[in-house]
Design a protein around this motif. Sequence first.
Motif, PDB file in Angstrom:
ATOM      1  N   GLN B  58       4.651  -1.840 -36.125  1.00 15.99           N
ATOM      2  CA  GLN B  58       4.473  -2.296 -37.500  1.00 15.99           C
ATOM      3  C   GLN B  58       5.444  -1.634 -38.479  1.00 15.99           C
ATOM      4  OE1 GLN B  58       0.347  -3.064 -38.648  1.00 15.99           O
ATOM      5  NE2 GLN B  58      -0.238  -2.356 -36.622  1.00 15.99           N
ATOM      6  N   ASN B  60       9.073  -0.915 -40.191  1.00 15.45           N
ATOM      7  CA  ASN B  60      10.319  -1.655 -40.477  1.00 15.45           C
ATOM      8  C   ASN B  60      10.169  -3.157 -40.283  1.00 15.45           C
ATOM      9  OD1 ASN B  60      11.390   0.897 -40.775  1.00 15.45           O
ATOM     10  ND2 ASN B  60      12.012   0.995 -38.617  1.00 15.45           N
ATOM     11  N   MET B  61       9.047  -3.685 -40.708  1.00 16.99           N
ATOM     12  CA  MET B  61       8.832  -5.121 -40.506  1.00 16.99           C
ATOM     13  C   MET B  61       9.627  -5.969 -41.504  1.00 16.99           C
ATOM     14  SD  MET B  61       6.962  -5.947 -37.919  1.00 16.99           S
ATOM     15  CE  MET B  61       6.277  -7.564 -38.265  1.00 16.99           C
ATOM     16  N   THR B  62       9.936  -5.412 -42.682  1.00 19.51           N
ATOM     17  CA  THR B  62      10.693  -6.204 -43.651  1.00 19.51           C
ATOM     18  C   THR B  62      12.044  -5.543 -43.870  1.00 19.51           C
ATOM     19  OG1 THR B  62       9.615  -4.988 -45.410  1.00 19.51           O
ATOM     20  CG2 THR B  62       8.707  -7.146 -44.857  1.00 19.51           C
ATOM     21  N   GLY B  63      13.113  -6.276 -43.597  1.00 22.04           N
ATOM     22  CA  GLY B  63      14.456  -5.754 -43.787  1.00 22.04           C
ATOM     23  C   GLY B  63      14.699  -4.570 -42.874  1.00 22.04           C
ATOM     24  N   ARG B  65      15.104  -1.328 -44.147  1.00 25.48           N
ATOM     25  CA  ARG B  65      14.862  -0.038 -44.794  1.00 25.48           C
ATOM     26  C   ARG B  65      13.736   0.701 -44.088  1.00 25.48           C
ATOM     27  NH1 ARG B  65      13.761  -1.349 -50.720  1.00 25.48           N
ATOM     28  NH2 ARG B  65      12.986   0.783 -50.648  1.00 25.48           N
TER      29      ARG B  65
END
Lengths: 557, 68
Positions: B58, B60-63, B65
């Motif tokens: 779960q 680093n699920m977005t982008g 960063r």
Amino acid sequence: MKPHGKGRWESLYFDYPEFEAPARDGLAMRAPVTIVGAGPIGMVAALTLARYGQPSVIVDAKHTFNDGSRAICVARSSFTALQLLDVLGPFLDKSLPWASGRSFFRGRQILEFFMPDSATERHRPMYNIEQQYIEKFLHDGVAANPLIDMRWRTECTGVAEAEDGDGVALTLRDPDGPYEMRTDWLLAADGARSPIRSMMGLRLAGQNFEGRYIIADIQMENPVPVERFALFDPDARPGSTVLVHQQPDNIWRIDYQLRDDEDEEEALREENIRAAVQKVLDECGYDAPWELEWWSVYSANTLLLDGYRHGRTIFIGDSAHIVPIFGVRGFNNGVLDGVNIGWKLAWHLAGKAEEAILDSYDHERRRATLDVIEKSEKSTQFMTPRTRGLAMMRDAALSLALDFPFASQFANPRNMTPYEYHDSPLTLPDAEAWDAGPPPGAAAPDARLDGAAAPDARLDGARINGAFLMDGFGPGFTVLAFGDVPGTGLLEEHDLATVLRLPPEGEAADVYGAGDGDAVLVRPDRFIAARWHRANGAAIRSAITRICAGGLQEDGE
Amino acid sequence: MSDRDRNVDLEAVYAALAEGIDAHGPEHSEMFLAKAALLLAEALGDEDRALRAIADAQRNMTGMRRPD
């Protein structure tokens, strides 16, 4: 609800009696115990009190039993209680014992489960019987008991702790109008919508689950073995869960979940009930003709009172707690409530126990409800997944279960053995290590005394020949003394307990993990209070004394 | 002791998961991955490691960063 043209009290299998209010003349206006609610739990409480010689008054606004089959699964723990109350006979004759079930996912069997059972037990893990019969058989016991004053058509419209401090003041109303009555103790057994709870300004707290279920009873001749069916995502109702139970008198319970997008009012219309039932029967391969008997709707709530005892008023059964129906724990949990408060109140009224023993009712039975809620939340989440994630994982598990047995365990109903009172103030923890046997706080198991029961009689408890250990239990405390336990004569001389002297080897010793010189103390409600190696009568007597004082363990406060 | 000592051809697992996602499309990929996760956890036989893997998945699920 009933099919078009049928009255509420017209049934394909049950004749509802018509009860009258008692004549006002000569009616007692003072009682040591008054029970509001003549449902199963109120009657169990009255019968328990009477078992120990204590009189009570039961009032109920109704003129007959509850309509519909309602709670149909009676667990072994309840049969043990009914045996204690001397009303078990008709239950054994009428009910259908079962011990197994099967679960299906999209039409394919994924699980066959067997509830824990043992030939050492007289009663099977579960029996199916319609609630009308439960109420009738309990009421037969109530009506025959001179210690119980049963007042039908009598509503409790007011309740208050008396201003003079002398008990609880009740306002009752029967067809002749209202009257006042005093009671030392009030047991509120007035059900899920408890008017007494409302009148006292108390509220249930907990969760309302979204799931709504229809339960429909039909009559159908279909001679197949008794077991429980659970259909997950069946073709008959895609996206829903269906349960099928068999009851006496060829009555079948079809229990199906409404999807979120289904309108409840629409689903409850007779033609829609009939169509839904037919689809389920088709999927089960049942092609016999059937008649519709009764249907109803419920939701899967878990709610309970913060405290079960409020001064001289004590809540028992659904008035104290509401649990989801598919846990089969509403009725069975309530029976244990009724027996628990029944013996404690009887001991207190007889001057054999301090008032403090009543607080252990709240301690034990509230924890039992919380345990039920925890277990049934797991079942509920599986039967009625509340989020997309839970629904996804449920379907993933069911889909895997078609090929992999490990995944079918998610669909296995949680264990239904009674909650164990390990941390109760009435339970004495083991002072020494025991290698085996049920610990203090657990329900007392049964055992065959002669080992003579035939294996094929296991599903026919009524007709097993041979004596069982529990047949010898006393109505009060029972001491199981294995081999040589000195000083137990004093327990009998002082009428403190029934002593069963048992051989240090054999089935009872095996079941209890006991050997020569060991003893087990069993409470009147047939839970284990304490056990000792190298036991003696004085230690047992001391334990009984401390139980009756309301506590064995030091409270941490 | 180290997992890297074991013979895990991650390239093959990677390819098989991709094939499964392609085969089942957006509608059924989630179910496929849920079943795969349960089977892998069962095969792993270690609740703690399974839960750690689920937690790790779960991050680093977005982008790209880092969450911290």
